[in-house]
Enzyme design. Structure first.
Site, PDB file in Angstrom:
ATOM      1  CE  LYS A 148      -4.246  -1.773   2.102  1.00 30.46           C
ATOM      2  NZ  LYS A 148      -3.960  -3.200   1.977  1.00 30.46           N
ATOM      3  CD  GLU A 201      -4.581   5.288   4.331  1.00 33.20           C
ATOM      4  OE1 GLU A 201      -5.760   5.055   4.673  1.00 33.20           O
ATOM      5  OE2 GLU A 201      -4.107   4.937   3.240  1.00 33.20           O
ATOM      6  CG  HIS A 235     -12.141  -2.479   8.486  1.00 39.44           C
ATOM      7  ND1 HIS A 235     -12.353  -1.131   8.337  1.00 39.44           N
ATOM      8  CD2 HIS A 235     -11.670  -2.658   9.743  1.00 39.44           C
ATOM      9  CE1 HIS A 235     -12.006  -0.519   9.456  1.00 39.44           C
ATOM     10  NE2 HIS A 235     -11.585  -1.420  10.325  1.00 39.44           N
ATOM     11  CD  GLU A 289      -6.973  -2.144  -0.694  1.00 38.79           C
ATOM     12  OE1 GLU A 289      -5.890  -2.676  -0.410  1.00 38.79           O
ATOM     13  OE2 GLU A 289      -8.048  -2.463  -0.148  1.00 38.79           O
ATOM     14  CG  ASN A 343      -8.669  -4.975  -4.362  1.00 42.43           C
ATOM     15  OD1 ASN A 343      -7.952  -5.494  -3.526  1.00 42.43           O
ATOM     16  ND2 ASN A 343      -9.618  -4.111  -4.053  1.00 42.43           N
ATOM     17  NE  ARG A 370      -8.374  -9.817  -4.930  1.00 43.29           N
ATOM     18  CZ  ARG A 370      -9.482  -9.324  -4.409  1.00 43.29           C
ATOM     19  NH1 ARG A 370     -10.595  -9.340  -5.125  1.00 43.29           N
ATOM     20  NH2 ARG A 370      -9.506  -8.788  -3.203  1.00 43.29           N
TER      21      ARG A 370
END
Length: 646
Positions: free
Chosen positions: A116, A200, A234, A292, A294, A296
């Site tokens: 990240k 963050e 989350h 972020e 992903n 995929r």
């Protein structure tokens, strides 16, 4: 186009990939562990190869066995699905070194987005907005604490190699930072083998909006956005497309940023760029930040397919086979609205604990898209994610789509395991959600009402008693009016017993006595109508009686034989038991230790999550009955306290 591909995954995503491949005339090879030998995804493929024991580390994560299976079956390419090896750049390189095609991005692109902190620096350079925070290499505790002070509380600690909420902690006060940092590091080390973190700014009214992107290695397009703000721990619960309240200006800004992100790394295939959005005061083009990417296909991709009418797996296969992008940006349609609800085997009132069980009954209503990897009779095992199905509803407007989802959830029937079905139904009927007032804190704020487990109404109890008492098969056909049949029964539900009596006054008439009430019932089709109302479908399966009561939930009862009651009492509060099957990760005490109420005694790992088991009272440890590394069943005794002499 490929002639044969191997699908390096399991469950619903493997079955879903196979459907598209077959539509395109592509043969498929499934892989399976011993736990999945009879699984639905195996049946969905043209052929299947065993790759090892149930544990993922010995099967689905064994890259060399998967590649061997692909070569042995004459497969030309490997589709990784999501999870497992889908974002492992070493696997990509091994696939390509074997002369096979990896259906997904390059190893370089995966590595670029894998950590990240490095990904955020790359995105900043590409002109993509990122959340204020510290993403540096200095991992000294004091330095990280100083960075948090500089950013300003509340802050979020996140594992740089994280995902699924693991290695993540919200910290509201400076005094809480050291303990939260230690906990995040420990979880990240166990889950990813990497305890590095980033810090963050925590957005107080956050929305999680992600953009579906697709690239061919040179150019990229976006297929609009999905709102994934309804989360717990989350992890996403219900996703939708498009995002409520989205404006053309905001969509254009987010889409352009996502495309810049994809093109910055020469992205090939399907990917998702995730943004954190400040939802306070509506959606604004200057209030979203990169979280972020992903690299995929995402679990929630069906909602994008529903509103665009496109098949993302088809796109993946075509681009991997050497084609360019199937459509230009301006040609990609956006029609209506769609929702996806994730149906899990989990105990919501117990804190969303993953559950196991054999699905004695599973039925979905018509008119919805249902992606599932299980069938009636299949077992939900402790080795893998406990997802049962993804239920997707589409409509011309958000209100219509949400109504279809809510009604579809009410008409879904599952028996054999506890599930989050009633929770999903209440969430779909939530007034704030219906109004589009969504953020990542919605579930937590209303958790008590959403996770409540109301008991059955009298008509549900009566329906279960009728099912237990009714011999069926026409046994009441010889009924005599002058000799009514009366049966007294006891049912068990969640440890409680319900007693009642059923008086059959004819083959189609009955009276049910519960406590001091008597309810009239008459036969209607294959079931009974109680007090002039239908209590829902009643089913006998797996030795239990299940009442599927729509929005009220599913109520399951076990007939009790008074002659076979267990004589032994439970261990009470002296024994700490495993609440579910799992791996004993650690034991924190030894015999003789003094413990306080609520003190963590052991960590149990199950369904990819760690669960702390605490002391139910203060006392002394009498014996430790399990060792770290042991695989235990639900109800297994782990630690015993000395008897409380008080």
């Amino acid at each position: 186009m490929f002639k044969k591909i191997l699908i390096a995954n399991r469950g619903e995503i493997a079955a879903r990939i196979a459907r598209t491949a077959h539509r395109l005339g592509v043969a498929t090879v499934a892989v399976y562990s011993d736990a999945d030998a009879e699984a639905a995804h195996v049946a969905a493929a043209d052929e299947a190869v065993r790759i090892g024991p149930p544990a993922p580390a010995e099967s689905y994560l064994r890259a060399e066995r998967i590649i061997e299976a692909a070569l042995a079956t004459g497969s030309q390419a490997i589709h990784p699905g999501y999870g497992f090896l889908s974002e492992n750049p070493d696997f990509v390189e091994a696939v390509e070194a074997a002369g096979l095609t990896f259906i997904g991005p390059s190893a370089r692109a995966i590595r670029a987005m894998g950590l990240k902190d490095a990904a955020k620096a790359l995105m900043e350079a590409a002109g993509v907005p990122v959340v204020p925070g510290y993403h540096g290499d200095n991992q000294d505790d004091a330095h990280l604490e100083g960075a948090a002070d500089a950013i300003g509380y509340p802050v979020l600690i996140k594992a740089v190699a994280g995902g699924g909420g693991k290695g993540m902690r919200k910290v509201a006060r400076a005094a809480d930072f050291p303990a939260a940092l230690a906990a995040a590091r420990s979880e990240a080390r166990g889950a990813f083998g990497n305890d590095a973190v980033l810090i963050e700014k925590y957005i107080e009214r956050p929305r999680h909006i992600e953009v579906q992107v697709f690239g061919d290695g040179a150019d990229a397009v976006h297929l609009y956005e999905r709102d994934c703000s309804l989360q717990r721990r989350h992890q996403k619960v219900i996703e939708e497309a498009p995002a409520p309240g989205m404006t053309p200006e905001m969509r254009a800004a987010m889409g352009e940023a996502a495309v810049r992100a994809a093109e910055a790394i020469g992205y090939r295939g399907a990917g998702t760029v995730e943004f954190i959005v400040d939802g306070a005061g509506g959606l604004r083009p200057d209030r979203f930040w990169f979280m972020e990417m992903n690299t995929r296909l995402q679990v929630e991709h069906p909602v994008t397919e529903a509103v665009t009418g496109l098949d993302l797996v088809e796109w993946q296969l075509r681009v991997a086979a050497g084609e360019g992008l199937p459509m230009r940006q301006d040609d990609i349609p956006l029609t209506g609205h769609a929702f996806e609800a994730r149906l899990y085997a989990e105990d919501v009132p117990a804190g969303f604990l993953p559950a196991t069980g054999r699905l004695t009954h599973l039925a979905f209503p018509p008119g919805l898209r249902v992606d599932t990897g299980v069938r009636p009779g299949d077992a939900i095992s402790p080795f893998y994610d406990p997802m049962i199905a993804k239920i997707v509803a589409h409509g011309p407007t958000r209100a219509v789509a949400l109504n279809r989802l809510a009604r579809g959830l009410e008409d879904t029937q599952v028996a054999g395991s506890v599930t989050n079905l009633a929770f999903l139904g209440r969430l779909a009927r939530h007034a704030g959600f219906a109004a589009g007032d969504v953020d990542t804190g919605l579930i937590e704020r209303d958790l008590a009402a959403l996770a409540a487990a109301p008991g059955p109404a009298p008509e549900h109890l009566a329906a279960a008693l009728l099912a237990a008492a009714d011999p069926g098969g026409g046994a009441l056909a010889g009924f005599s009016l002058w000799a009514p049949l009366r049966r007294s029964l006891t049912l068990s539900r969640d440890g409680d017993e319900i007693t009642g009596a059923v008086m059959f006054e004819g083959p189609d008439l009955a009276a049910v006595e519960i406590a001091e009430a008597t309810l009239a019932a008459h036969r209607e089709g294959e079931g009974w109508r109680v007090g002039g109302r239908s209590p829902g479908r009643v089913l006998k399966a797996g030795g239990a009686i299940h009442v599927f009561a729509g929005a009220a939930g599913t109520f399951s009862f076990a007939p009790v034989d008074p002659l076979e009651r267990a004589a032994a009492a439970g261990a009470g509060t002296d024994v700490i038991e495993a609440p579910m099957p799992g791996l004993v990760k650690s034991i924190a005490v030894v015999a003789g230790d003094e413990v306080t109420q609520g003190q963590p005694l052991a960590i149990l790992e199950a369904m990819k999550m760690e669960h702390a088991l605490a002391a139910p009272r203060a006392g002394r440890v009498a014996e430790v009955l399990a060792a770290a590394g042991a695989q235990v069943e639900a109800g297994a005794a782990l630690i015993r306290l000395e008897e409380d002499e008080a």
